[in-house]
Design an enzyme around this catalytic site. Sequence first.
Site, PDB file in Angstrom:
ATOM      1  CE1 TYR A   1      -2.975  -2.991   0.458  1.00  0.00           C
ATOM      2  CE2 TYR A   1      -3.208  -2.621   2.549  1.00  0.00           C
ATOM      3  CZ  TYR A   1      -3.761  -3.513   1.465  1.00  0.00           C
ATOM      4  OH  TYR A   1      -4.397  -4.549   1.587  1.00  0.00           O
TER       5      TYR A   1
ATOM      6  CG  LEU B   1     -21.873  -1.020  -4.478  1.00  0.00           C
ATOM      7  CD1 LEU B   1     -21.523  -2.066  -5.402  1.00  0.00           C
ATOM      8  CD2 LEU B   1     -22.500   0.311  -5.163  1.00  0.00           C
TER       9      LEU B   1
END
Length: 302
Positions: A51, A204
């Site tokens: 990352y 979502l």
Amino acid sequence: MNYLPLGQSDLIVSEISMGCMSLGDDPNQNASLLRHAFDNGITLFDTADLYDQGQNERMVGQAFAGMRQQVILATKVGNRWRPDGSGWDWNPTKAYILQAVEESLKRLQTDYIDLYQLHGGTLDDPIDETIEAFEQLKREGKIREYGISSIRPNVIREWIARSNMVSVMMQYSLLDRRPEETSLDLLHEHKVSVLARGSLAKGLLANKPAKSYLNYTTDEVRQAAEAIRSVSTAAASTNRSPVATAIRYVLHHPAVASAVVGVRTQEQLIDVVLSQTSLALTEQEWQQLANALPANQYDQHR
């Protein structure tokens, strides 16, 4: 907050943990966010050397300097950045792992990593060599335990058979029920814990506008989100928001020790923190959600 052991190890983790990949670029804001998460009961913080080319590990290390023994730090290895920064290559060799751990230790400002995870994996890997590296690091005290981050059932089976891993991190949500086919039950049978990432399916299932996800159409994603809202509304008296309901869905299976949730803002953290006060789903509530859509299954790496 509930706390559970990882596998048969003495690592005890919060059932809701923080995925640090979502952190922004401001070290001070990130430190405040991480410390706020800890103050509200979150003890497991997951990062990776991949990352932001190691910067993510640095920010996590800085945030918890001076309180190292109070948190569980998890990081990952196996993706090696190219010298020119143009991308990374897969490298699960023992030589690379023994080299990479030293850099992660420096960035995290610690002399040991609680949970060191292989960041992927294939059947073509030198699996026994990789395991040998992890076992050596355990003997040397540089890591406490190890696991893998993988969604591939065939790879997971090999690691169960060959290693002493304590955990598998995998994507799991109402919109990604592939782990339910075989992996969750198999891992539970062998006393290997699951760290479930993606429980909100990129938001979502909580508050983002519906769009297609994996093999589900936009209408099907909307249907799943509506099922989450319906169960949440019916359970309003239990302080269970849509975020909490989505997280509780993945925590329902006994193999899952912790839901690893990506957090970027204080507002998101508040939603996640409030989830810890909500009640677990009843069997009826879980089944109501499961019936919202046909479960998807893996079509590769079975």
